[in-house]
Each structure stands twice: as C-alpha cells, then as structure tokens.
Design a protein around this motif. Structure first.
Motif, mmCIF file in Angstrom:
data_model
loop_
_atom_site.group_PDB
_atom_site.id
_atom_site.type_symbol
_atom_site.label_atom_id
_atom_site.label_comp_id
_atom_site.label_asym_id
_atom_site.label_seq_id
_atom_site.Cartn_x
_atom_site.Cartn_y
_atom_site.Cartn_z
ATOM 1 N N THR A 115 9.957 18.239 131.063
ATOM 2 C CA THR A 115 11.362 18.006 131.372
ATOM 3 C C THR A 115 12.197 18.571 130.240
ATOM 4 O OG1 THR A 115 10.781 15.951 132.480
ATOM 5 C CG2 THR A 115 13.069 16.221 131.886
ATOM 6 N N GLU A 116 13.319 19.204 130.596
ATOM 7 C CA GLU A 116 14.244 19.709 129.585
ATOM 8 C C GLU A 116 15.508 18.874 129.652
ATOM 9 O OE1 GLU A 116 17.531 21.671 127.878
ATOM 10 O OE2 GLU A 116 17.314 21.775 130.030
ATOM 11 N N LEU A 117 15.886 18.294 128.516
ATOM 12 C CA LEU A 117 17.099 17.488 128.438
ATOM 13 C C LEU A 117 17.828 17.851 127.160
ATOM 14 C CD1 LEU A 117 18.832 15.219 129.657
ATOM 15 C CD2 LEU A 117 17.450 13.597 128.354
ATOM 16 N N ASN A 118 19.001 18.421 127.290
ATOM 17 C CA ASN A 118 19.827 18.828 126.147
ATOM 18 C C ASN A 118 19.076 19.744 125.186
ATOM 19 O OD1 ASN A 118 21.987 17.248 127.114
ATOM 20 N ND2 ASN A 118 21.172 15.435 126.092
ATOM 21 N N GLY A 119 18.316 20.680 125.734
ATOM 22 C CA GLY A 119 17.604 21.656 124.905
ATOM 23 C C GLY A 119 16.303 21.154 124.314
ATOM 24 N N THR A 120 15.907 19.930 124.641
ATOM 25 C CA THR A 120 14.662 19.352 124.127
ATOM 26 C C THR A 120 13.649 19.261 125.262
ATOM 27 O OG1 THR A 120 15.905 18.032 122.538
ATOM 28 C CG2 THR A 120 13.645 17.357 122.950
ATOM 29 N N TYR A 121 12.422 19.711 124.996
ATOM 30 C CA TYR A 121 11.352 19.646 125.985
ATOM 31 C C TYR A 121 10.563 18.354 125.788
ATOM 32 C CZ TYR A 121 12.148 24.712 126.377
ATOM 33 O OH TYR A 121 12.693 25.948 126.545
#
Length: 118
Positions: A82-88
């Motif tokens: 999952t990608e959330l705000n540029g974090t995997y």
C-alpha cells in the motif's frame, strides 16, 4: 639482454598491448551504446512491482467493510504493498483480508503472501 630475450620480451609486450586494446575497445563500446540496460526504466520505474505505478484497488476484508487504497503487487516478495503519502507499507495481517481487486486482476492471501487468481 640477449637477442632472443629481447624478441621474447617484445612479443609478450605486444600480446599485452593487444589485450589492453581489446578491453579499451569493449569499454568504449559499452559507454557509447544508446541503451546498455537490460530493462527500460521508463517503461516500468518500479521493476519489481507488477504495475508501473500504484493503482487504486478494492480491499475486501473477511469481516468488515471493503475499502479502497493505492496498491501494487511486489513480484519478488509476493506481497501486496500500500502507498500512503509516499510511504510503502505491507499489510500487517494478510489473514484478515479476503480478496484484493486491482482493475481486472484478483489477489488472495495465503499465509503472509498473495497469489493472483488467473
């Protein structure tokens, strides 16, 4: 130095010179080639993922409401990311997920990894 040793020395130096010339020619050829890479990074900037970018997918839980998220499938580790705000991020507990839909593709968890249904 005797005449024989001089010729022997010159012969050895000539062989070394040929080897050095061949290595230099190879190095220059590699540097001047238009695309020396095995993969085109513009085609898929994330080569170990199934999609070139994260895509919106539907996550159906075994209990609870389904939700959407930006997802991609890591081919090397067989895990959903999952990608959330540029974090995997990986799913902490894939066992609570029933199915993941990304476009026409369907993924199901088995233990800590995901398989695509074909």
């Amino acid at each position: 130095m005797t005449e024989h040793k001089c010729f022997d020395y010159l012969y050895k130096m000539r062989k070394v010179g040929i080897k050095i010339s061949a290595v230099l020619a190879l190095a220059i050829g590699i540097m001047l080639s238009p695309d020396a890479s095995g993969q085109n990074s513009q085609e898929n900037p994330l080569p170990h993922f199934i999609f070139p970018e994260f895509r919106e997918g539907l996550v159906v839980m075994k209990e609870g409401k389904p939700f959407t998220a930006l997802l991609n499938y890591n081919l090397l580790e067989q895990r959903m990311v999952t990608e959330l705000n540029g974090t995997y991020r990986y799913s902490r507990d894939p066992a609570i997920i029933d199915t993941i839909y990304i476009g026409e593709r369907v993924f199901v968890p088995v233990d800590r990894i995901f398989y695509e249904l074909l």
